[in-house]
Design an enzyme around this catalytic site. Sequence first.
Site, PDB file in Angstrom:
ATOM      1  CG  PHE A 227     -47.696   2.063   9.909  1.00 28.67           C
ATOM      2  CD1 PHE A 227     -47.927   1.213   8.832  1.00 28.67           C
ATOM      3  CD2 PHE A 227     -46.610   1.821  10.736  1.00 28.67           C
ATOM      4  CE1 PHE A 227     -47.081   0.132   8.593  1.00 28.67           C
ATOM      5  CE2 PHE A 227     -45.758   0.750  10.498  1.00 28.67           C
ATOM      6  CZ  PHE A 227     -45.992  -0.096   9.427  1.00 28.67           C
ATOM      7  CB  SER A 250     -48.152   2.047   1.871  1.00 30.67           C
ATOM      8  OG  SER A 250     -49.290   1.605   2.561  1.00 30.67           O
ATOM      9  CB  ALA A 276     -47.081   8.056  -0.892  1.00 28.46           C
ATOM     10  CG  ASP A 297     -51.019   3.224  15.268  1.00 27.70           C
ATOM     11  OD1 ASP A 297     -51.269   2.091  15.718  1.00 27.70           O
ATOM     12  OD2 ASP A 297     -51.886   4.110  15.123  1.00 27.70           O
ATOM     13  CB  CYS A 337     -54.702  -1.915  16.567  1.00 30.72           C
ATOM     14  SG  CYS A 337     -54.462  -2.092  14.805  1.00 30.72           S
TER      15      CYS A 337
HETATM   16  N1  SAH Z   1     -51.612   5.977  13.205  1.00 30.88           N
HETATM   17  C1  SAH Z   1     -52.852   6.227  12.529  1.00 30.88           C
HETATM   18  C2  SAH Z   1     -53.620   4.975  12.205  1.00 30.88           C
HETATM   19  C3  SAH Z   1     -52.858   3.959  11.400  1.00 30.88           C
HETATM   20  S1  SAH Z   1     -53.874   2.901  10.457  1.00 30.88           S
HETATM   21  C4  SAH Z   1     -53.702   7.197  13.320  1.00 30.88           C
HETATM   22  O1  SAH Z   1     -53.332   7.581  14.446  1.00 30.88           O
HETATM   23  O2  SAH Z   1     -54.745   7.591  12.821  1.00 30.88           O
HETATM   24  C5  SAH Z   1     -52.699   2.032   9.535  1.00 30.88           C
HETATM   25  C6  SAH Z   1     -52.171   2.771   8.318  1.00 30.88           C
HETATM   26  O3  SAH Z   1     -51.089   1.996   7.825  1.00 30.88           O
HETATM   27  C7  SAH Z   1     -53.134   2.913   7.158  1.00 30.88           C
HETATM   28  O4  SAH Z   1     -53.291   4.270   6.842  1.00 30.88           O
HETATM   29  C8  SAH Z   1     -52.471   2.160   5.991  1.00 30.88           C
HETATM   30  O5  SAH Z   1     -52.603   2.836   4.740  1.00 30.88           O
HETATM   31  C9  SAH Z   1     -51.026   2.136   6.403  1.00 30.88           C
HETATM   32  N2  SAH Z   1     -50.209   1.021   5.878  1.00 30.88           N
HETATM   33  C10 SAH Z   1     -50.567  -0.273   5.727  1.00 30.88           C
HETATM   34  N3  SAH Z   1     -49.510  -1.014   5.292  1.00 30.88           N
HETATM   35  C11 SAH Z   1     -48.470  -0.166   5.167  1.00 30.88           C
HETATM   36  C12 SAH Z   1     -47.100  -0.316   4.772  1.00 30.88           C
HETATM   37  N4  SAH Z   1     -46.600  -1.509   4.430  1.00 30.88           N
HETATM   38  N5  SAH Z   1     -46.312   0.772   4.782  1.00 30.88           N
HETATM   39  C13 SAH Z   1     -46.788   1.991   5.141  1.00 30.88           C
HETATM   40  N6  SAH Z   1     -48.071   2.194   5.523  1.00 30.88           N
HETATM   41  C14 SAH Z   1     -48.893   1.137   5.532  1.00 30.88           C
END
Ligand code: SAH
Length: 393
Positions: A227, A250, A276, A297, A337
Amino acid sequence: MTNLTLERGKDESLRRFHPWVFSGAIHHFDHQPEEGDLVRVLTAEGDFIAIGHWQIGSIAVRVLSFQDEPIDDDFWQRRLATALDVRKGIGVAGNPSNDTYRLCHGEGDNLPGLVVDIYGQTAVMQAHSVGMHVARFDIAKALKRVMGDGLANIYYKSETTLPFKADLGQENGFLLGGDADNVAIENGLRFHIDWIRGQKTGFFVDQRDNRSLLERYSKGRSVLNMFCYTGGFSVYALRGGARLVHSVDSSAKAVELVNANVALNFAGDPRHEAFAEDAFKYLQQMDADKYDLIILDPPAFAKHKDALRNALKGYTRLNVRAFEKIRKGGILFTFSCSQAVSKDQFRMAVFTAAAQSGRSVRILHQLHQPADHPVNIYHPEGEYLKGLVLYVE
Ligand code: SAH
């Protein structure tokens, strides 16, 4: 100005300085306000108790002051100046190696409904209440006064944070300046901030301290930043001396952002790669023992209380995968969060995951939001970010 009179006995939480009035607590108005108007709140006995912004909804009034005072230019300036003092006091403002911080965190700064993030010379301002939207030009003026020459741009971004039903026809745009230069510095690292297309105000400012901690754990480790979004944790891991860093999100746009931010700090560094991919799929398909430092996260799994049960299951499912695959002696940084999920509930979800995996797990650190996202002691709902750093034997 409209006077709002409370039902008998409904002034109790205001006496304890909780900054909200729920719609069920209202007895009557002396005349009907418009959404976003200032209202004076009176007890059933007719005594002044608070002044705030009114809007339709379950939270009817967001309190700006418990004093009977004018909400004018001077008021906004005083509140924002105090907020800036706090940020200077904790060392995130007025610091040459850091110009990325939250200046105003709603209730935490006694300004319910207002978020302001600072990225170098740009403030990104977000209204979560109709009242803050109505006051946006006054707030922008006060912001410029308080920040002085250090502030060249104010980007107002409230299209998705204002109540849809209020029908404000709101568009995002600059209230001051219009610079396209969007590189900001966090703890000496540089980041492109896309406040126009990015999530929230463009960057997750709230992970700054936790990224610093991660940096200290990175030396010689193989890191998976799950994430990753703009890649904050990845860039810190590279600076901390990680052996390799894999960033996963993703969203293809996030992968572009993380690659751009790695290039900005460590151009051509072969230790980094971004993918991705869906988190659950990636964790399931990856080889066991590939990583000895994993960051989880995810976005908020529970935006509301009614989604809580499923959210907790989601956290457990996600963490089980990491426990099953992380190398012996690995470190897991795991976060939630979701404001609706308490610290104890999150810890229980992670506990369940650890037990399901059968690994021996120690808690090394218990993490939370940083000091520039303060929690008003009278408004515990403001606590939302929690994390655990775990040693997995
Ligand atoms: N860790 C980041 C913030 C994460 S925000 C930082 O420090 O800035 C959450 C992220 O999770 C988003 O970018 C979103 O695109 C991604 N996301 C949401 N669902 C997901 C999934 N099923 N698999 C992978 N990424 C995902």
